[in-house]
Structure formats: C-alpha cells, structure tokens
Design an enzyme around this catalytic site. Structure first.
Site, PDB file in Angstrom:
ATOM      1  N   LYS A   1       2.864  55.956  35.824  1.00 37.77           N
ATOM      2  CA  LYS A   1       3.244  55.555  34.482  1.00 37.77           C
ATOM      3  C   LYS A   1       4.726  55.166  34.496  1.00 37.77           C
ATOM      4  CE  LYS A   1       3.425  57.266  29.770  1.00 37.77           C
ATOM      5  NZ  LYS A   1       2.986  58.179  28.739  1.00 37.77           N
TER       6      LYS A   1
ATOM      7  N   HIS B   1       9.484  46.632  28.076  1.00 40.95           N
ATOM      8  CA  HIS B   1       9.036  46.688  29.467  1.00 40.95           C
ATOM      9  C   HIS B   1       7.879  45.708  29.653  1.00 40.95           C
ATOM     10  CE1 HIS B   1       5.675  49.070  28.067  1.00 40.95           C
ATOM     11  NE2 HIS B   1       6.492  50.001  27.574  1.00 40.95           N
TER      12      HIS B   1
ATOM     13  N   CYS C   1       4.435  65.192  17.454  1.00 40.40           N
ATOM     14  CA  CYS C   1       4.869  64.484  18.660  1.00 40.40           C
ATOM     15  C   CYS C   1       5.713  63.293  18.228  1.00 40.40           C
ATOM     16  CB  CYS C   1       3.683  64.006  19.494  1.00 40.40           C
ATOM     17  SG  CYS C   1       4.224  62.997  20.903  1.00 40.40           S
TER      18      CYS C   1
ATOM     19  N   HIS D   1       2.127  61.831  25.988  1.00 35.61           N
ATOM     20  CA  HIS D   1       3.517  62.183  26.301  1.00 35.61           C
ATOM     21  C   HIS D   1       3.610  63.530  27.005  1.00 35.61           C
ATOM     22  CE1 HIS D   1       3.752  59.296  22.934  1.00 35.61           C
ATOM     23  NE2 HIS D   1       4.704  58.783  23.676  1.00 35.61           N
TER      24      HIS D   1
ATOM     25  N   LYS E   1      11.690  56.108  32.819  1.00 28.30           N
ATOM     26  CA  LYS E   1      13.092  55.968  33.217  1.00 28.30           C
ATOM     27  C   LYS E   1      13.454  56.960  34.307  1.00 28.30           C
ATOM     28  CE  LYS E   1      15.431  53.765  29.412  1.00 28.30           C
ATOM     29  NZ  LYS E   1      15.996  54.010  28.093  1.00 28.30           N
TER      30      LYS E   1
ATOM     31  N   CYS F   1       0.815  66.689  24.396  1.00 27.69           N
ATOM     32  CA  CYS F   1       0.255  65.423  23.970  1.00 27.69           C
ATOM     33  C   CYS F   1      -0.138  64.635  25.214  1.00 27.69           C
ATOM     34  CB  CYS F   1       1.289  64.629  23.169  1.00 27.69           C
ATOM     35  SG  CYS F   1       0.815  62.910  22.934  1.00 27.69           S
TER      36      CYS F   1
ATOM     37  N   HIS G   1       4.963  45.393  27.143  1.00 29.36           N
ATOM     38  CA  HIS G   1       5.170  44.594  25.927  1.00 29.36           C
ATOM     39  C   HIS G   1       4.918  43.122  26.218  1.00 29.36           C
ATOM     40  CE1 HIS G   1       7.908  48.123  25.047  1.00 29.36           C
ATOM     41  NE2 HIS G   1       7.136  48.113  23.991  1.00 29.36           N
TER      42      HIS G   1
ATOM     43  N   CYS H   1       4.539  59.880  19.734  1.00 28.37           N
ATOM     44  CA  CYS H   1       3.447  59.212  19.014  1.00 28.37           C
ATOM     45  C   CYS H   1       3.798  58.991  17.549  1.00 28.37           C
ATOM     46  CB  CYS H   1       2.179  60.057  19.057  1.00 28.37           C
ATOM     47  SG  CYS H   1       1.426  60.181  20.670  1.00 28.37           S
TER      48      CYS H   1
HETATM   49 ZN   LIG Z   1       2.537  61.804  21.896  1.00 28.16          ZN
END
Ligand SMILES: [Zn+2]
Length: 483
Positions: free
Chosen positions: A303, A20, A128, A148, A306, A145, A23, A131
């Site tokens: 954020k 994305h 997680c 996430h 998808k 998390c 990157h 991560c």
């Molecule tokens: Zn995480």
C-alpha cells in the site's frame, strides 16, 4: 444512439497531501468515459473538484502551522494542475470551501431533509479521521480500521444531529436490486446489498463546531454544529450544477433524464450507494443512475505510504514519460475493477514495447512511406473515422484495459501486413509500384482508424497521428525510447 445528456463526476479528493498515482487513475478513467461519450455524440458534463472541509485537512494544516484556508487552497491547486497535465477534459472544478455555490447548496439539501429523518442526540463512538467516519465494532478488524491499519481511533463524545438511514432500507435495497442505481462491477453491488441487509444504523451527520475547529459548512439553524464532511462533500455533485438556485445546468444534468455516473474508489462505495441516495430520497431530489467503482493501486506490492516511501507522484511520471504515456499505462495495465500493482519497471517496459517500438514506430513508418510515395493525403473513409462496436461495447462496461488492448491488436495486425506485403520493396520497381502505393494507402486508412480509437484514451497522440495523415507527412517522434 443514446442522446440523453450525460453527467460524469470524479470523487473529490481530500487535500491533506499531494495527489498520488491512484488519483491519476481515477481522473483518467473518468476522462476516457467523458471523451468517449462525447465522441458518441452525447451532451456531456464532467465535474471534478476537491473536498476541502475534511477534519484531516484541518489537522494537517495545524501540523504544518499554516492557516487552513491557505493550506487547503495550495493543495487544491496541485490537484487542479494534475487534471490539466493529464489532459483531463473536465468542464468544471468545485472547491467545497471557497465556492459559494457549494455551501448554499449543501445547506439547502440539509433543509430539505424530511423532519422525521433527522434528530439530535448525545453520542459516544470511535472515530477514524482517515475515513472521516464513526466506526462500529463490526467495521473494525482487530480493533483497527481496515482502511487505516495502525492508526488510532479517536474516542468522541458529543451531541450531534443524526439521520435515520433505516427509514430508507427497503427503498435503497430496491434501488440497487433493480439497477435503477447501477453499480459496476457487480461484486461491489453485492457488498453494499449485504451491508444494507445487515441493518442500517442511524448516521451522525454533524460535528461540534469546536471539534471541527470551526471549519466546514454550518448546520442551518444550529450555530454549534457544522455538517459532517461527507454530507457536504457528497452534495458537491449537485451544488456544482447550481442546485442552490435550481438553475439550467441542474435541470438538464440532474433533474431530467440524464445518465449520472459517479466514478469512485472501492473504499467509498457505501457513502455513494447508501448515504448519498438516502439523503437525496429524504430531500426529494433525483438520484444518480450509476456508480463505477475502481480498485486500489499498490506500489511494488505494498500500500502506498509516506513511511515506506513508495508513493508515486503522477506529476513526476508525466514529466518523465509524457501525458499520454501515463494515460496509456493507467488505461491498459491497471485493472479497472480489481486492485493492481504499479511498478516503475513495468511502466518503462510497457512504454518501450507498446509505445516507442509499437505505436510510435508504426505511425512513423507508415507515414514515412506515405510521404515518400503517395501523391497526396489519402481520402479517409467513413469507416476509419468511426468507433467500432466491439470497442464501444467494452468502454460501455468500463473495460478500459480490454478496449485499449483491442487497439493494440490492430497495431500488431498492421505490422504483420507490412512484413507480409513489403510495400517498401514494391514501390522500388515500376511493375509493382502501383500495388505498393495501394497497400500504403490502405495502411494509412488503418492508421487513421487506430487514431480514431485512441482519441478518448490518448487524445494528444490521436491528434498528432490524424494531423500527419491529413498532411501526408511523417509525424514528429511520438515516443522516444527510454533506457
Ligand atoms: Zn479509516
């Protein structure tokens, strides 16, 4: 001038999805630094690659019903293609699953850990997958998390190898406080220091082969375990240089006095500022010298996800606007350290205002005047071919946006100068023609100076402008307006 070798790396992304815009941001930032250091006359080595061994790659492959190796390789190809399309000048690209030099190097690093730093125990904890990390209570926000949210943590109980991070508490603290491992920006350094001072718990550094679905780098001497993906992933920075055989590249860019800079996102600063140096200290291997930590990108205020459907594919942007326009936007309009919001509207506005009407229009205008009125190419002065100190000072501090803005100040200045002096009128009458030609020659020098400074940021555009200057010809249309 600093003549020490310079080694720069990007982080190696997971290949569980297509790249994305975030990157692309990191790749472009690292490339600007690499190109800039080369222009300063330094011997640069620039590495990128992919983290193939993460459990989330395996899970995605299973979901897709595809063998892991082919899934991973297919996605790694897309990342490598993105680097090419972004005109990123990396010298090397490592894939942690298929590159033989990697597994051998990662295993060598493991074997070099001091025996008193590693032990085996049964462990129960919350994992997680996002991560790729065990979480403790203090890491969680509302039981989730923070990186996430909404993703369920997996409860895992198994026997693992553990690394006694606590053995390195004072060494790590000293390393960061003294800036022997410098963290830019300072705010990230303070976060990491606070984490170290809060007490370092032992870190699980292996996974059962079963839970890892038999994917990853085997732990030397323990057939039931593969390395925790972060142990193997972090080692890519030296395995790519040939750490396994301690060859020439490794000696030059890691062991010697080279500057060694890791470009990373804020979410993985702990891995790079604590775990990585601790592993290296344990193994008696040299340390990196600097971490540049960039912020995250949101899209339209949210954020990227998808589910929301707001993921920006950098390859699409490049297809629509071109490589240099994409590089320009990421350098100029994304904050180097803080989180920034990306919107297609802002991208288009910046493209039209700064590139089509700004730089592109000015280069065409000046070179058309030069082509029509000068007898031949302008002889370029030393000065217009050299990077100016204020620009260098900004790039030395990773201030990409301010450095790029500085170039645009020069573009604005030249526009004002053209309006004021009106060389296009002066060349029309005999009495003022010479004066007009001198003003045009001055503008060409100035344009060459602009191209010199654009080179690390927009290499292809810089080249096109420089060629036009050398041939005393109007360049092809650099940026066509988008409606
Ligand atoms: Zn995480």
């Amino acid at each position: 001038m600093d003549k020490k070798p310079f080694y720069i790396t990007t982080s190696i992304p997971y290949v569980n999805a297509a790249p994305h815009i975030g990157h692309a941001e990191e790749f472009v930032q690292a490339d600007i630094i690499a190109r800039y250091e080369r222009l300063c006359g330094r011997d640069v080595r620039f590495l990128s690659g992919t983290d193939d061994n993460a459990l989330k790659n395996v899970l995605k492959a299973e979901e897709a019903g595809e063998p892991v190796a082919s899934y991973v390789s297919r996605h790694a190809d897309i990342f490598e293609d993105l680097l090419k399309k972004l005109d990123v000048s990396n010298d090397d690209f490592i894939r942690t699953s298929s590159d033989e030099r990697h597994a051998r190097g990662a295993q060598k690093l493991w074997q070099a850990f001091k025996p008193q730093d590693v032990y085996k125990k049964s462990y129960k904890g919350l994992y997680c997958v996002g991560c790729e990390e065990f979480k403790t209570e203090k890491d969680l926000v509302g039981g989730e998390c923070p990186e996430h949210p909404g993703k369920k943590l997996e409860e895992v109980e198994e026997v693992n190898h553990f690394f006694k991070l606590g053995n390195y508490t004072s060494e790590l603290e000293e390393l960061l406080v003294s800036d022997r491992l410098k963290i830019t920006p300072e705010s990230r350094k303070n976060e990491v220091l606070a984490f170290i001072r809060g007490g370092l718990e032992d870190l699980s550094i292996s996974r059962s082969r079963t839970r890892a679905r038999d994917w990853g780098v085997p732990v030397p001497g323990d057939d039931d375990q593969v390395m925790y993906v972060w142990v193997d992933a972090l080692s890519n920075y030296i395995t790519a240089l040939g750490y396994a055989d301690e060859g020439e590249l490794y000696q030059k860019y890691w062991v010697g006095d080279a500057d060694k800079v890791h470009v990373i996102g804020k979410g993985i600063s702990r891995f790079h500022a604590i775990y990585w140096p601790a592993f290296l200290l344990s193994a008696g291997v040299s340390l990196p010298t600097e971490l540049f930590v960039h912020g995250y990108l949101t899209v339209d205020g949210a954020k990227m996800s998808k589910t929301i459907g707001n993921v920006i594919d950098p390859l699409e942007l490049i297809a629509e606007y071109g490589t240099d326009a994409t590089r320009y936007f990421l350098a100029r309009h994304i904050h180097p350290f803080e989180d920034s919001d990306f919107t297609r509207e802002r991208f288009k506005e910046a493209y039209n205002a700064d590139l089509a009407n700004g730089l592109g229009n000015q280069a065409a205008r000046i070179m058309k005047l030069a082509q029509d009125n000068l007898d031949g190419p302008v002889e370029l002065s030393e000065e217009s071919m050299q990077l100016q100190k204020p620009f260098c000072d900004l790039l030395d501090r990773y201030e990409f946006s301010a450095a790029t803005a500085l170039i645009w100040e020069h573009i604005t200045k030249a526009d004002g100068y053209i309006q004021e002096k009106k060389p296009f009128s002066l060349v029309k009458t005999d009495e003022t023609r010479e004066e007009g030609k001198q003003i045009i020659a001055k503008l060409v020098q100035h344009l060459a100076m602009i191209a010199t400074h654009l080179a690390p940021i927009m290499p292809e555009t810089a080249d096109k402008i420089m060629t036009a200057v050398r041939e005393n010809k109007k360049p092809e249309n650099l940026f066509s307006r988008k409606d």
